[in-house]
Design a protein around this motif. Sequence first.
Motif, PDB file in Angstrom:
ATOM      1  N   ILE A  20      51.919 -28.329 -35.385  1.00 29.51           N
ATOM      2  CA  ILE A  20      53.425 -28.666 -36.177  1.00 29.51           C
ATOM      3  C   ILE A  20      54.231 -26.812 -36.020  1.00 29.51           C
ATOM      4  CG2 ILE A  20      53.768 -27.718 -38.264  1.00 29.51           C
ATOM      5  CD1 ILE A  20      50.709 -28.532 -39.053  1.00 29.51           C
ATOM      6  N   VAL A  21      54.053 -25.484 -35.374  1.00 29.79           N
ATOM      7  CA  VAL A  21      55.310 -25.373 -35.258  1.00 29.79           C
ATOM      8  C   VAL A  21      56.455 -25.526 -33.652  1.00 29.79           C
ATOM      9  CG1 VAL A  21      54.198 -23.401 -36.611  1.00 29.79           C
ATOM     10  CG2 VAL A  21      53.459 -23.263 -33.811  1.00 29.79           C
ATOM     11  N   LYS A  22      55.397 -25.950 -32.879  1.00 25.06           N
ATOM     12  CA  LYS A  22      55.760 -26.593 -31.647  1.00 25.06           C
ATOM     13  C   LYS A  22      56.730 -27.588 -32.334  1.00 25.06           C
ATOM     14  CE  LYS A  22      53.093 -26.529 -28.051  1.00 25.06           C
ATOM     15  NZ  LYS A  22      52.423 -26.783 -26.701  1.00 25.06           N
ATOM     16  N   LYS A  23      56.703 -28.754 -32.838  1.00 25.76           N
ATOM     17  CA  LYS A  23      57.581 -29.868 -33.090  1.00 25.76           C
ATOM     18  C   LYS A  23      58.621 -29.551 -34.080  1.00 25.76           C
ATOM     19  CE  LYS A  23      57.464 -34.655 -35.026  1.00 25.76           C
ATOM     20  NZ  LYS A  23      58.392 -35.220 -33.669  1.00 25.76           N
ATOM     21  N   TYR A  24      58.614 -28.729 -35.352  1.00 24.02           N
ATOM     22  CA  TYR A  24      59.541 -28.407 -36.365  1.00 24.02           C
ATOM     23  C   TYR A  24      59.729 -26.782 -35.136  1.00 24.02           C
ATOM     24  CZ  TYR A  24      57.623 -31.901 -38.486  1.00 24.02           C
ATOM     25  OH  TYR A  24      56.745 -33.190 -39.072  1.00 24.02           O
ATOM     26  N   ASN A  25      59.946 -25.831 -34.425  1.00 31.07           N
ATOM     27  CA  ASN A  25      60.502 -24.920 -34.135  1.00 31.07           C
ATOM     28  C   ASN A  25      60.044 -23.454 -35.551  1.00 31.07           C
ATOM     29  OD1 ASN A  25      61.268 -23.377 -32.288  1.00 31.07           O
ATOM     30  ND2 ASN A  25      63.504 -24.357 -32.466  1.00 31.07           N
ATOM     31  N   VAL A 110      52.656 -28.577 -49.036  1.00 33.87           N
ATOM     32  CA  VAL A 110      51.091 -27.895 -49.187  1.00 33.87           C
ATOM     33  C   VAL A 110      50.182 -28.356 -48.212  1.00 33.87           C
ATOM     34  CG1 VAL A 110      49.027 -26.151 -50.277  1.00 33.87           C
ATOM     35  CG2 VAL A 110      51.876 -25.738 -50.991  1.00 33.87           C
ATOM     36  N   ILE A 111      49.893 -28.353 -46.635  1.00 31.56           N
ATOM     37  CA  ILE A 111      49.228 -29.529 -46.055  1.00 31.56           C
ATOM     38  C   ILE A 111      47.322 -29.333 -46.582  1.00 31.56           C
ATOM     39  CG2 ILE A 111      48.241 -30.620 -44.225  1.00 31.56           C
ATOM     40  CD1 ILE A 111      51.859 -29.460 -43.082  1.00 31.56           C
ATOM     41  N   ASN A 112      46.904 -29.911 -47.164  1.00 28.07           N
ATOM     42  CA  ASN A 112      45.799 -29.303 -48.041  1.00 28.07           C
ATOM     43  C   ASN A 112      43.897 -30.502 -46.807  1.00 28.07           C
ATOM     44  OD1 ASN A 112      43.525 -28.499 -48.645  1.00 28.07           O
ATOM     45  ND2 ASN A 112      43.259 -30.883 -50.358  1.00 28.07           N
ATOM     46  N   ILE A 113      44.256 -29.446 -45.474  1.00 26.52           N
ATOM     47  CA  ILE A 113      42.885 -30.219 -44.618  1.00 26.52           C
ATOM     48  C   ILE A 113      41.849 -29.660 -45.318  1.00 26.52           C
ATOM     49  CG2 ILE A 113      42.423 -29.953 -42.209  1.00 26.52           C
ATOM     50  CD1 ILE A 113      44.403 -28.621 -41.444  1.00 26.52           C
ATOM     51  N   ASP A 114      40.444 -30.981 -45.355  1.00 30.71           N
ATOM     52  CA  ASP A 114      39.376 -30.829 -45.512  1.00 30.71           C
ATOM     53  C   ASP A 114      37.936 -31.842 -44.958  1.00 30.71           C
ATOM     54  OD1 ASP A 114      37.582 -29.743 -47.399  1.00 30.71           O
ATOM     55  OD2 ASP A 114      37.998 -31.337 -49.094  1.00 30.71           O
ATOM     56  N   VAL A 115      36.937 -30.427 -44.795  1.00 29.07           N
ATOM     57  CA  VAL A 115      36.233 -31.441 -43.859  1.00 29.07           C
ATOM     58  C   VAL A 115      34.845 -31.007 -44.879  1.00 29.07           C
ATOM     59  CG1 VAL A 115      35.230 -31.236 -41.623  1.00 29.07           C
ATOM     60  CG2 VAL A 115      37.663 -30.860 -42.015  1.00 29.07           C
ATOM     61  N   GLU A 116      33.705 -31.804 -44.679  1.00 30.52           N
ATOM     62  CA  GLU A 116      32.274 -30.940 -45.009  1.00 30.52           C
ATOM     63  C   GLU A 116      31.840 -29.734 -44.642  1.00 30.52           C
ATOM     64  OE1 GLU A 116      29.069 -33.584 -44.552  1.00 30.52           O
ATOM     65  OE2 GLU A 116      30.395 -35.744 -43.680  1.00 30.52           O
ATOM     66  N   LEU A 193      50.110 -32.249 -49.867  1.00 34.96           N
ATOM     67  CA  LEU A 193      49.304 -33.078 -48.623  1.00 34.96           C
ATOM     68  C   LEU A 193      48.012 -33.429 -48.042  1.00 34.96           C
ATOM     69  CD1 LEU A 193      50.415 -35.622 -46.915  1.00 34.96           C
ATOM     70  CD2 LEU A 193      51.415 -33.722 -45.443  1.00 34.96           C
ATOM     71  N   ASN A 194      47.605 -33.870 -49.231  1.00 40.10           N
ATOM     72  CA  ASN A 194      45.954 -34.037 -48.566  1.00 40.10           C
ATOM     73  C   ASN A 194      45.702 -35.034 -47.280  1.00 40.10           C
ATOM     74  OD1 ASN A 194      43.647 -33.194 -50.696  1.00 40.10           O
ATOM     75  ND2 ASN A 194      44.641 -34.751 -52.261  1.00 40.10           N
ATOM     76  N   VAL A 195      44.807 -34.137 -46.729  1.00 38.34           N
ATOM     77  CA  VAL A 195      44.949 -34.859 -45.158  1.00 38.34           C
ATOM     78  C   VAL A 195      43.038 -34.465 -44.609  1.00 38.34           C
ATOM     79  CG1 VAL A 195      45.167 -34.415 -41.834  1.00 38.34           C
ATOM     80  CG2 VAL A 195      46.464 -33.728 -44.079  1.00 38.34           C
ATOM     81  N   ASP A 196      42.548 -35.487 -44.398  1.00 39.67           N
ATOM     82  CA  ASP A 196      41.259 -35.984 -44.026  1.00 39.67           C
ATOM     83  C   ASP A 196      41.142 -35.155 -42.608  1.00 39.67           C
ATOM     84  OD1 ASP A 196      38.297 -36.483 -42.615  1.00 39.67           O
ATOM     85  OD2 ASP A 196      39.201 -38.761 -43.416  1.00 39.67           O
ATOM     86  N   GLU A 207      48.876 -37.665 -38.147  1.00 41.40           N
ATOM     87  CA  GLU A 207      49.134 -38.143 -39.886  1.00 41.40           C
ATOM     88  C   GLU A 207      50.306 -37.096 -40.390  1.00 41.40           C
ATOM     89  OE1 GLU A 207      45.347 -38.735 -41.509  1.00 41.40           O
ATOM     90  OE2 GLU A 207      45.858 -38.350 -44.105  1.00 41.40           O
ATOM     91  N   ILE A 208      50.224 -36.190 -40.793  1.00 36.21           N
ATOM     92  CA  ILE A 208      50.826 -34.360 -40.926  1.00 36.21           C
ATOM     93  C   ILE A 208      52.461 -35.120 -40.537  1.00 36.21           C
ATOM     94  CG2 ILE A 208      51.656 -32.348 -41.077  1.00 36.21           C
ATOM     95  CD1 ILE A 208      48.431 -31.848 -40.502  1.00 36.21           C
ATOM     96  N   VAL A 209      52.481 -35.790 -39.307  1.00 35.46           N
ATOM     97  CA  VAL A 209      54.338 -35.499 -39.186  1.00 35.46           C
ATOM     98  C   VAL A 209      54.373 -36.830 -39.429  1.00 35.46           C
ATOM     99  CG1 VAL A 209      55.299 -36.143 -36.908  1.00 35.46           C
ATOM    100  CG2 VAL A 209      53.833 -34.545 -36.535  1.00 35.46           C
ATOM    101  N   LYS A 210      54.158 -37.774 -39.229  1.00 35.31           N
ATOM    102  CA  LYS A 210      53.932 -38.776 -40.380  1.00 35.31           C
ATOM    103  C   LYS A 210      54.796 -38.876 -42.069  1.00 35.31           C
ATOM    104  CE  LYS A 210      53.304 -43.996 -41.345  1.00 35.31           C
ATOM    105  NZ  LYS A 210      51.670 -44.914 -41.510  1.00 35.31           N
ATOM    106  N   ALA A 211      54.160 -37.858 -43.166  1.00 36.43           N
ATOM    107  CA  ALA A 211      54.204 -37.988 -44.018  1.00 36.43           C
ATOM    108  C   ALA A 211      54.902 -36.505 -43.806  1.00 36.43           C
ATOM    109  CB  ALA A 211      52.694 -36.777 -44.409  1.00 36.43           C
ATOM    110  N   LEU A 212      55.503 -35.634 -43.624  1.00 34.43           N
ATOM    111  CA  LEU A 212      56.284 -35.059 -43.527  1.00 34.43           C
ATOM    112  C   LEU A 212      57.423 -35.490 -42.927  1.00 34.43           C
ATOM    113  CD1 LEU A 212      55.457 -31.572 -41.496  1.00 34.43           C
ATOM    114  CD2 LEU A 212      54.779 -32.027 -44.004  1.00 34.43           C
TER     115      LEU A 212
END
Length: 213
Positions: A20-25, A110-116, A193-196, A207-212
């Motif tokens: 993400i930081v690379k893409k958005y500098n 706020v990007i919320n990444i969830d995993v079991e 922003l919920n992300v699987d 998915e994150i880039v698209k949502a942003l």
Amino acid sequence: MRLVLLGPPGAGKGTQASAIVKKYNIPHISTGDILRANIKKGTELGKKAKEYMDKGLLVPDDLVVSIVKDRITGDDCKNGFLLDGFPRTVNQGEALDRELTQMSLKLDRVINIDVEKEVLIERAIGRRICKNCGATYHIKFNPSKEEGVCDICKGELLQRNDDTKETVEKRIEVYIKQTKPLIDYYMEKGLILNVDGSKSIDAIFKEIVKALQ
Ligand code: AP5
Ligand code: MG
Ligand code: ZN
């Protein structure tokens, strides 16, 4: 763009943050990385933090809040930043809001990444980090070309002190009790922003880039 990455230990925050930081500098601000750098240098802050981190517990709010306050007022944060692993308690979230309000700024997402849980443990235990440049690998999911050697700088790959099964379980427990309430906190502000996080590293990033956008 001012972003926060939220999620349990091993969810892939650091991995996504790098892309993400690379893409958005924008600068990548990981309180975990800053604390580990202090431990390595043997600073007072590092000595205090180590006691908590080795046990899988959170470092006291006042210590991390002052790190982040210093960091986000830096010149390189003028166009935004990505916070990874901060805030981690509602108290820290409120402190961040107060600081941003004072600067007449606000968070964008706020990007919320969830995993079991089972996946989190497997990811953390198999993680390897380059001693020199901090690049992150996984012995199974994201292996380096040569075992134990960093692709980027040829540095030695090491395991984090807190990546044992017992400590990861403790960190997950701490996440559920102390950090998860932040999801509701930011949900009410309409920022989540919920992300699987069980998908591939690439699919999650897309998915994150698209949502942003
Ligand atoms: P911190 O360093 O922030 O650790 P954490 O939150 O426990 O999260 P991790 O860094 O373990 O996981 P990650 O989500 O970054 O996953 P990664 O991308 O590496 O904090 C450490 C400690 O510092 C805390 O316990 C606390 O003591 C202290 N601390 C820090 N901030 C604090 C704060 N604000 N307040 C108080 N205390 C604080 O990925 C994990 C592995 O999985 C890697 O091997 C990776 O290659 C692999 N992987 C990633 N994504 C995928 C995918 N999609 N599929 C397959 N494998 C993947
Ligand atoms: Mg991390
Ligand atoms: Zn390296």
